[in-house]
Design a protein around this motif. Structure first.
Motif, PDB file in Angstrom:
ATOM      1  N   ALA A   1       0.823  -1.210   0.000  1.00  0.00           N
ATOM      2  CA  ALA A   1       0.000   0.000   0.000  1.00  0.00           C
ATOM      3  C   ALA A   1       0.857   1.261   0.000  1.00  0.00           C
ATOM      4  N   ASP A   2       0.246   2.337  -0.476  1.00  0.00           N
ATOM      5  CA  ASP A   2       0.889   3.649  -0.474  1.00  0.00           C
ATOM      6  C   ASP A   2       0.537   4.454   0.774  1.00  0.00           C
ATOM      7  N   VAL A   3      -0.633   4.184   1.338  1.00  0.00           N
ATOM      8  CA  VAL A   3      -1.148   4.922   2.492  1.00  0.00           C
ATOM      9  C   VAL A   3      -1.737   3.915   3.473  1.00  0.00           C
ATOM     10  N   ALA A   4      -1.481   4.114   4.768  1.00  0.00           N
ATOM     11  CA  ALA A   4      -2.048   3.237   5.794  1.00  0.00           C
ATOM     12  C   ALA A   4      -2.631   4.076   6.915  1.00  0.00           C
ATOM     13  N   ILE A   5      -3.770   3.630   7.425  1.00  0.00           N
ATOM     14  CA  ILE A   5      -4.444   4.276   8.553  1.00  0.00           C
ATOM     15  C   ILE A   5      -4.515   3.272   9.695  1.00  0.00           C
ATOM     16  N   ALA A   6      -4.288   3.740  10.920  1.00  0.00           N
ATOM     17  CA  ALA A   6      -4.310   2.868  12.095  1.00  0.00           C
ATOM     18  C   ALA A   6      -5.220   3.435  13.171  1.00  0.00           C
ATOM     19  N   THR A   7      -5.873   2.520  13.896  1.00  0.00           N
ATOM     20  CA  THR A   7      -6.714   2.884  15.030  1.00  0.00           C
ATOM     21  C   THR A   7      -6.381   1.984  16.208  1.00  0.00           C
ATOM     22  N   THR A   8      -6.248   2.572  17.388  1.00  0.00           N
ATOM     23  CA  THR A   8      -6.079   1.807  18.611  1.00  0.00           C
ATOM     24  C   THR A   8      -6.710   2.590  19.749  1.00  0.00           C
ATOM     25  N   GLY A   9      -7.520   1.916  20.542  1.00  0.00           N
ATOM     26  CA  GLY A   9      -8.191   2.631  21.609  1.00  0.00           C
ATOM     27  C   GLY A   9      -9.131   1.758  22.398  1.00  0.00           C
ATOM     28  N   PHE A  10      -9.988   2.421  23.158  1.00  0.00           N
ATOM     29  CA  PHE A  10     -10.983   1.760  23.993  1.00  0.00           C
ATOM     30  C   PHE A  10     -12.367   2.115  23.467  1.00  0.00           C
ATOM     31  N   ALA A  11     -12.970   1.191  22.729  1.00  0.00           N
ATOM     32  CA  ALA A  11     -14.307   1.446  22.189  1.00  0.00           C
ATOM     33  C   ALA A  11     -15.364   1.370  23.280  1.00  0.00           C
ATOM     34  N   GLY A  12     -15.100   0.610  24.305  1.00  0.00           N
ATOM     35  CA  GLY A  12     -16.051   0.463  25.402  1.00  0.00           C
ATOM     36  C   GLY A  12     -15.308   0.350  26.713  1.00  0.00           C
ATOM     37  N   PRO A  13     -15.979  -0.084  27.743  1.00  0.00           N
ATOM     38  CA  PRO A  13     -15.319  -0.230  29.044  1.00  0.00           C
ATOM     39  C   PRO A  13     -14.156  -1.212  28.955  1.00  0.00           C
ATOM     40  N   GLY A  14     -13.082  -0.854  29.581  1.00  0.00           N
ATOM     41  CA  GLY A  14     -11.903  -1.719  29.595  1.00  0.00           C
ATOM     42  C   GLY A  14     -11.525  -2.030  31.021  1.00  0.00           C
ATOM     43  N   ALA A  15     -10.247  -2.119  31.239  1.00  0.00           N
ATOM     44  CA  ALA A  15      -9.732  -2.379  32.578  1.00  0.00           C
ATOM     45  C   ALA A  15      -9.884  -1.111  33.428  1.00  0.00           C
ATOM     46  N   PRO A  16      -9.821  -1.270  34.749  1.00  0.00           N
ATOM     47  CA  PRO A  16      -9.859  -0.078  35.601  1.00  0.00           C
ATOM     48  C   PRO A  16      -8.777   0.912  35.178  1.00  0.00           C
ATOM     49  N   GLY A  17      -9.150   2.155  35.055  1.00  0.00           N
ATOM     50  CA  GLY A  17      -8.204   3.189  34.640  1.00  0.00           C
ATOM     51  C   GLY A  17      -8.220   3.465  33.150  1.00  0.00           C
ATOM     52  N   ASP A  18      -8.822   2.570  32.343  1.00  0.00           N
ATOM     53  CA  ASP A  18      -8.939   2.816  30.906  1.00  0.00           C
ATOM     54  C   ASP A  18     -10.042   3.841  30.675  1.00  0.00           C
TER      55      ASP A  18
ATOM     56  N   VAL B   1      -9.280   7.086  21.715  1.00  0.00           N
ATOM     57  CA  VAL B   1      -8.768   6.419  20.519  1.00  0.00           C
ATOM     58  C   VAL B   1      -7.621   7.241  19.933  1.00  0.00           C
ATOM     59  N   HIS B   2      -6.559   6.530  19.560  1.00  0.00           N
ATOM     60  CA  HIS B   2      -5.426   7.136  18.865  1.00  0.00           C
ATOM     61  C   HIS B   2      -5.462   6.681  17.416  1.00  0.00           C
ATOM     62  N   PHE B   3      -5.208   7.608  16.512  1.00  0.00           N
ATOM     63  CA  PHE B   3      -5.202   7.367  15.075  1.00  0.00           C
ATOM     64  C   PHE B   3      -3.842   7.770  14.528  1.00  0.00           C
ATOM     65  N   ALA B   4      -3.429   7.111  13.459  1.00  0.00           N
ATOM     66  CA  ALA B   4      -2.236   7.535  12.735  1.00  0.00           C
ATOM     67  C   ALA B   4      -2.443   7.206  11.266  1.00  0.00           C
ATOM     68  N   CYS B   5      -1.905   8.069  10.421  1.00  0.00           N
ATOM     69  CA  CYS B   5      -2.006   7.867   8.976  1.00  0.00           C
ATOM     70  C   CYS B   5      -0.627   8.094   8.372  1.00  0.00           C
ATOM     71  N   ALA B   6      -0.130   7.067   7.677  1.00  0.00           N
ATOM     72  CA  ALA B   6       1.202   7.116   7.090  1.00  0.00           C
ATOM     73  C   ALA B   6       1.091   7.024   5.572  1.00  0.00           C
ATOM     74  N   ARG B   7       1.919   7.810   4.898  1.00  0.00           N
ATOM     75  CA  ARG B   7       2.023   7.740   3.437  1.00  0.00           C
ATOM     76  C   ARG B   7       3.494   7.658   3.090  1.00  0.00           C
ATOM     77  N   LYS B   8       3.819   6.792   2.168  1.00  0.00           N
ATOM     78  CA  LYS B   8       5.209   6.622   1.766  1.00  0.00           C
ATOM     79  C   LYS B   8       5.823   7.967   1.399  1.00  0.00           C
TER      80      LYS B   8
END
Length: 167
Positions: free
Chosen positions: A103-120, A125-132
């Motif tokens: 791919a030439d471009v990539a998008i990433a998602t990481t986060g807590f969509a719902g309840p997680g562990a205590p303290g979450d 949500v963190h996002f990142a988008c990379a392009r060559k």
């Protein structure tokens, strides 16, 4: 209109997906996704628009730390040091997806969509988008405790905005 997902997507997200795919096709660029909290929903959205399949190269659903490491080449030590839900890991996911694909471009998602562990923080949500050949963009969103489905829909909106910006 997307074929399968349109009944559950806001019109704005549907239109944004079509616009991103059209722009990628016009520029002869291919896309990849690296998804944790969205569980492949973004890849599904990008493959749901008829006539634009050549713009999507591949998707990685990397829900666990092991998957992030094995499929995207992120050292487990980095995940432990920064936390899986962090700007650093979102950037590493997007950059890893570029390296592990054609791919030439990539998008990433990481986060807590719902309840997680205590303290979450639900809805973080963190996002990142990379392009060559360009710097990787990152973004942090706090959607709040609005539920898994609504957080994932908001993730689609933000990811498409970032893809549009990078294209």
């Amino acid at each position: 209109m997307t074929e399968t997902l349109s009944p559950v997507l806001p019109d704005q997200v549907d239109r944004a997906a079509r616009a991103v795919l059209e722009e990628a096709c016009n520029r002869d660029l291919t896309l990849a996704t690296a998804e944790s909290c969205t569980g492949g929903l973004l890849a599904s959205l990008l493959t749901d628009v008829e006539g634009a399949s050549h713009a999507f190269e591949r998707g990685f659903v990397v829900y666990t730390d092991a998957a992030k490491s094995e499929l995207l080449g992120i050292p487990l030590g980095d995940i432990e040091r920064f936390d899986a839900v962090s700007a650093e890991i979102a950037r590493a996911m997007a950059e890893g997806a570029l390296k592990a694909s054609a791919a030439d471009v990539a998008i990433a998602t990481t986060g807590f969509a719902g309840p997680g562990a205590p303290g979450d923080e639900p809805g973080l949500v963190h996002f990142a988008c990379a392009r060559k050949g360009r710097d990787t963009l990152s973004r942090e969103e706090h959607f709040g405790d609005i539920g898994r489905g609504p957080v994932r829909i908001e993730c689609m909106r933000v990811a498409l905005e970032m893809l549009s910006q990078v294209l």
